[in-house]
Design a protein around this motif. Structure first.
Motif, PDB file in Angstrom:
ATOM      1  N   ARG A  84      75.939  68.663  65.498  1.00 56.30           N
ATOM      2  CA  ARG A  84      75.474  68.162  64.212  1.00 56.30           C
ATOM      3  C   ARG A  84      73.970  67.884  64.232  1.00 56.30           C
ATOM      4  NH1 ARG A  84      78.874  64.405  63.838  1.00 56.30           N
ATOM      5  NH2 ARG A  84      77.555  62.679  64.568  1.00 56.30           N
ATOM      6  N   ASP A  85      73.451  67.333  65.347  1.00 57.41           N
ATOM      7  CA  ASP A  85      72.009  67.070  65.460  1.00 57.41           C
ATOM      8  C   ASP A  85      71.210  68.357  65.464  1.00 57.41           C
ATOM      9  OD1 ASP A  85      72.546  64.392  65.556  1.00 57.41           O
ATOM     10  OD2 ASP A  85      72.472  64.227  67.765  1.00 57.41           O
ATOM     11  N   ARG A 137      74.083  70.405  74.973  1.00 58.15           N
ATOM     12  CA  ARG A 137      75.189  71.232  74.470  1.00 58.15           C
ATOM     13  C   ARG A 137      75.730  72.109  75.590  1.00 58.15           C
ATOM     14  NH1 ARG A 137      73.615  75.750  70.241  1.00 58.15           N
ATOM     15  NH2 ARG A 137      72.661  76.492  72.171  1.00 58.15           N
ATOM     16  N   ALA A 169      71.929  71.140  63.980  1.00 56.77           N
ATOM     17  CA  ALA A 169      71.946  71.766  62.632  1.00 56.77           C
ATOM     18  C   ALA A 169      70.971  71.092  61.673  1.00 56.77           C
ATOM     19  CB  ALA A 169      73.360  71.728  62.076  1.00 56.77           C
ATOM     20  N   ASP A 170      70.471  69.862  61.912  1.00 50.45           N
ATOM     21  CA  ASP A 170      69.535  69.132  61.050  1.00 50.45           C
ATOM     22  C   ASP A 170      68.146  69.767  61.170  1.00 50.45           C
ATOM     23  OD1 ASP A 170      68.192  67.378  59.488  1.00 50.45           O
ATOM     24  OD2 ASP A 170      68.638  65.586  60.683  1.00 50.45           O
ATOM     25  N   LYS A 208      80.560  67.559  69.497  1.00 48.41           N
ATOM     26  CA  LYS A 208      80.470  67.594  68.036  1.00 48.41           C
ATOM     27  C   LYS A 208      79.204  66.897  67.550  1.00 48.41           C
ATOM     28  CE  LYS A 208      85.500  67.684  67.307  1.00 48.41           C
ATOM     29  NZ  LYS A 208      86.677  66.934  66.779  1.00 48.41           N
ATOM     30  N   VAL A 209      78.842  65.770  68.136  1.00 50.21           N
ATOM     31  CA  VAL A 209      77.630  65.031  67.735  1.00 50.21           C
ATOM     32  C   VAL A 209      76.393  65.859  68.006  1.00 50.21           C
ATOM     33  CG1 VAL A 209      76.259  62.953  68.174  1.00 50.21           C
ATOM     34  CG2 VAL A 209      78.756  62.807  68.090  1.00 50.21           C
TER      35      VAL A 209
END
Length: 880
Positions: free
Chosen positions: A248-249, A682, A251-252, A244-245
């Motif tokens: 999120r990185d 990932r 997508a930035d 999950k972390v």
């Protein structure tokens, strides 16, 4: 009891293709001395075959008994005594094999004979027929072949058992006997199941240990799998949180905008870098021009300085050379005058020594002429002596030898004896008065006395008287005639009328022999050597000299010169030459010193001239260049141009620093690396989540907790089994070690008497030594001065001597037991020195008083003085 060989017969055995018989063997020391390759070792091998090899064997060793290339049956016969009883054995191999043994119980053949022979000698059958001496019992130890001569080894099991049985009554123990072997064999069998010969674990111990290792591995695997399943649940949750972390990185979009700005800045930095490179090149060109003009100015200034310095140095050197020229010229004149004087002195010396040599030659010639005259006188004396010598030798040549004269005297005695016998036994007749009508064997009788030696008939007036002499008269007459004929034949061969002439010839020849010796001594005295004529001693040298010398050799009636005066003149010339050489050497030294002082100045002047020429040439070259005329103005302009270029280069450096391409590229690369790392992270997390899910799905229903509990129970059972097996194995090992200790203690009791017996002899060879025997009764080491030396570390000669002495010790122990004992040594003591050899021979002589000893050797000189029965193979061959 001693075994005594009496007779050995061999036929068709290896090199003995013809029958060989060895007889005359006695109770004590017997020595057979023959050269190498005569068959001594073959003789011993034949004895071993006759006594120990099975007659029907077809082994490779038995095949080797036949002579090479012959298809025959090797045969051996031996007659011997054991305990006072006479025995004989006859054995043939390969072709029609047979064996026959004859003794006090009668004859036996075949297997019965072999059994009787083994029983008598205490040997056992050699099943393979390979010639194993350990099966031969006592005689296998004591009949020592060449290959065993150097081996200090233990006796075979048969001999060890007999020695132990001899000593058991003394030591009071059965350790090492049959009872011990039965107990020990059972313990060894159990020990062999659990332990290797080197006391390493094996068999049941390894099986129990393997079971425990397998159980522990299974328990470990079960526990690992159960723990892995439990860990998989917690790991799966953790990996999902990490994913999950990472998502999120990814997508930035902040890094994407930053990278776009950096790419734009990179183009500006590249333009600034091109301007910086251009300004740097302009500055380097301006700086190079300045350095060129400065270097030209510096070179011109140094060249002017070098020119001035060279002119000053040249003037100084020229001034110094002028001051030394007069000294050099004076030294050269002195050296020339000394040279001329030296040459004159040398010529004078040559003349004086030539005159001395000529005078010495004239004196030597005069001495040679005198010696030659004396040699000619001795030659005349020599010729007279040689004539006398030839006459004396002629007399000696016709001399009747003493042996011949003795033969003639013997013949005279034989004639006298035959005549005496004839006179004593012959019939003599003599007629008196008128004998005209008397006829003897048809011839008139006459008045002389006749000796009748055969039947004679006398006719008297128609009647006939037959006279028969005694029977021995005819033979006596024949002996007399034969003796007379021998004497006359001998005298005719010598050309002498009678024995008196022979005696005269012998006496004259004997006197002539003495005269020959006297004349030879006078000739030797009359022909001495003479160094003046290069004449060796002897008549031949004197004759050869006078044959080559002319009668008027070196005739010179002049007086020889005064040698002493000539020698004085030559000595004076030597003194003059020595003085001239000293004066010349002194002048040359002065010239050398002057030259040594002048030469550096000449060299220095040349160097200064060269420096001046070089400096002038360099000044002319610099001043002739086109840019030298405007050197000052050009240098000022070049300095100004370099300063402007430096300013522009510094401005370009400041612009390029503000837009550093490397920094911008590193920042872009860092953003790209973070993007790639996030993507890879990932992918890995998704892969690990999938793996953990599969593991949980596959392992969750297999009952891993129950399996892990069962594996722990198996480990406990396997460990208990290992403890029981280990305890049993250690008990067996302890029992075996205890038996070994008891055996070692008892063996020491056996070894003691053996060592004491051997020490009686070895003490004489190695005084003050202690013997170390193994439990197999092998001599392992000797201790001298507290230092132990293994037998294998001793010299070959000492090893051989110890091997013989220990065998003698065993033989005497077995002799007490009543075993058949006989000692045969094949070429012993090959490495012994003279003292050791004499000692070993003395010991063999002592031993031969108690048993038969046979020595086979090729060393005649070493055993020539030994009192013993002599045997010879060659004599035996001729006898057959």
């Amino acid at each position: 009891m001693s075994l005594r060989l009496r007779r050995i017969a061999i036929d068709n055995f290896r090199k003995f293709r013809q029958p060989v018989v060895i007889e005359g063997l006695t109770d004590g020391l017997n020595i057979l001395i023959e050269p190498n390759e005569t068959g001594k070792s073959t003789l011993l091998e034949a004895l071993r075959a006759a006594f120990f090899m099975k007659h029907s064997t077809k082994s490779q060793l038995a095949q080797s008994y036949a002579p090479h290339g012959d298809a025959v049956g090797p045969s051996i016969q031996a007659q011997f005594e054991v305990g006072g009883d006479r025995w004989s054995v006859s054995k043939r191999f390969l072709k029609s094999p047979m064996v026959e043994v004859e003794g006090p119980q009668g004859r036996a053949q075949g297997e019965e004979a072999e059994t009787r022979l083994h029983s008598l000698l205490g040997s056992v059958k050699d099943g393979r027929g390979a010639g194993d001496s350990s099966n031969y019992g006592t005689l296998g130890l004591l009949w020592v072949v060449q290959t065993d001569a150097l081996a200090v080894k233990a006796p075979g099991q048969l001999v060890r058992d007999r020695i132990r049985s001899t000593l058991e009554a003394e030591v009071g123990s059965i350790m090492g006997g049959p009872a011990y072997h039965r107990v020990r064999s059972g313990v060894d069998e159990q020990f062999g199941r659990c332990w290797t010969p080197t006391a390493q674990r094996r068999g049941p111990q390894n099986d129990a240990r393997d079971r425990l290792e397998l159980a522990e591995k299974a328990a470990s695997d079960a526990a690992t799998r159960l723990a892995g399943l439990e860990q998989a649940f917690s790991d799966l949750e953790a990996e999902r949180t990490k994913l999950k972390v990472v998502l999120r990185d990814i997508a930035d979009d902040t890094d994407a905008q930053t990278r776009k700005d950096l790419v734009a800045s990179l183009e500006v930095a590249r333009s600034a870098a091109q301007v910086l490179a251009t300004r740097k090149a302009e500055h380097e060109v301006a700086d190079s021009k300045v350095r060129t003009l400065e270097d030209l100015d510096e070179r011109h200034r140094r060249a002017i300085q070098n020119q001035s310095a060279a002119q000053v140095a040249l003037a100084q050197v020229q001034e110094q050379r002028g001051a030394l020229r007069e000294d050099l010229a004076q030294a050269e004149r002195g050296a020339e005058q000394a040279r001329i004087a030296l040459e004159g002195a040398r010529a004078q010396r040559l003349e004086a020594h030539a005159a001395l040599r000529a005078g010495e030659a004239r004196v030597e010639a005069a001495q040679r002429r005198a010696a030659l005259v004396a040699a000619r006188n001795r030659h005349q004396e020599l010729l007279a002596l040689e004539a006398q010598l030839a006459a004396a030798r002629a007399v000696v040549a016709t001399m009747v030898p003493a042996e011949t004269l003795a033969t003639l005297d013997e013949n005279e005695r034989a004639i006298g004896q035959a005549q005496a016998v004839l006179d004593a036994g012959a019939t003599r007749i003599r007629a008196e008065g008128d004998t005209g009508g008397l006829l003897v064997d048809g011839e008139p009788l006459g008045t002389q006395e006749r000796t009748i030696t055969r039947e004679t008939r006398i006719q008297v007036s128609g009647a006939e008287i037959v006279i028969l002499p005694p029977p021995g008269t005819t033979s006596a007459q024949e002996r007399l005639n034969a003796a007379l004929e021998r004497q006359q034949a001998a005298l005719r061969e010598l050309g002498l009328p009678d024995i008196v002439a022979a005696r005269v010839s012998h006496d004259g020849g004997r006197d002539a022999k003495g005269e020959v010796q006297t004349l030879l001594a006078r000739i030797t005295a009359a022909t001495p050597g003479d160094d003046r004529l290069n004449l060796a001693a002897g008549a031949d040298a004197l004759k050869a000299l006078l044959a080559d010398e002319a009668q008027d050799d070196d005739e010179d009636s002049g007086e020889p010169p005064d040698i002493e005066e000539l020698r004085a003149a030559a000595s004076a010339a030597d003194d003059v030459l020595a003085r001239a050489e000293g004066v010349h050497e002194s002048a040359m030294t002065a010239l050398r010193r002057a030259d040594e002082a002048h030469s550096p100045l000449a060299t220095a002047e040349a160097e200064r001239r060269s420096d001046l020429t070089h400096a002038t040439s360099e000044i002319q070259g610099i001043e002739g260049r086109a840019d030298f005329v405007t050197l000052a103005a050009g240098l000022t302009d070049a300095l100004a141009a370099r300063a402007g270029a430096a300013v522009r280069w510094e401005e370009a450096q400041q612009n390029a620093t503000a837009h550093d391409q490397d920094v911008i590229k590193r920042r872009i690369d860092a953003i790209d690396a973070r993007e790639r790392a996030a993507s890879e992270r990932r992918a890995k997390l998704e892969k690990e989540i999938a793996r953990l899910g599969g593991t949980i799905e596959s392992e969750g229903g297999k009952g891993l907790a129950e399996r892990e509990a069962a594996a722990r129970d198996e480990v406990d059972a396997a460990r208990a089994a290992l403890e029981r097996v280990t305890e049993d194995a250690e008990t067996i090992k302890l029992l075996r070690d205890t038996l070994d200790e008891a055996r070692d203690e008892t063996s020491a009791k056996f070894v003691g008497p053996v060592a004491q017996q051997a020490r009686r002899y070895i003490e004489r060879l190695l005084p003050g030594c202690e013997l170390v025997f193994s439990e197999e009764l092998q001599l392992e080491a000797v201790k001298r001065g507290g230092v132990s030396e293994g037998c294998e570390d001793l010299s070959q000669g000492t090893q051989e001597q110890l091997a013989v002495l220990t065998r003698i010790a065993f033989a005497e122990l077995l002799l007490v037991q009543g075993q058949p004992v006989s000692l045969i040594l094949d070429d012993p003591f090959a490495y012994a020195d003279d003292a050791r050899l004499d000692l070993m021979i003395d010991i063999l002589n002592e031993v031969s008083e108690r048993m038969q000893v046979i020595v086979l050797t090729c060393r005649d000189r070493a055993f020539r003085h030994v009192p013993a029965t002599r045997l010879a193979i060659n004599a035996a061959i001729e006898a057959t």
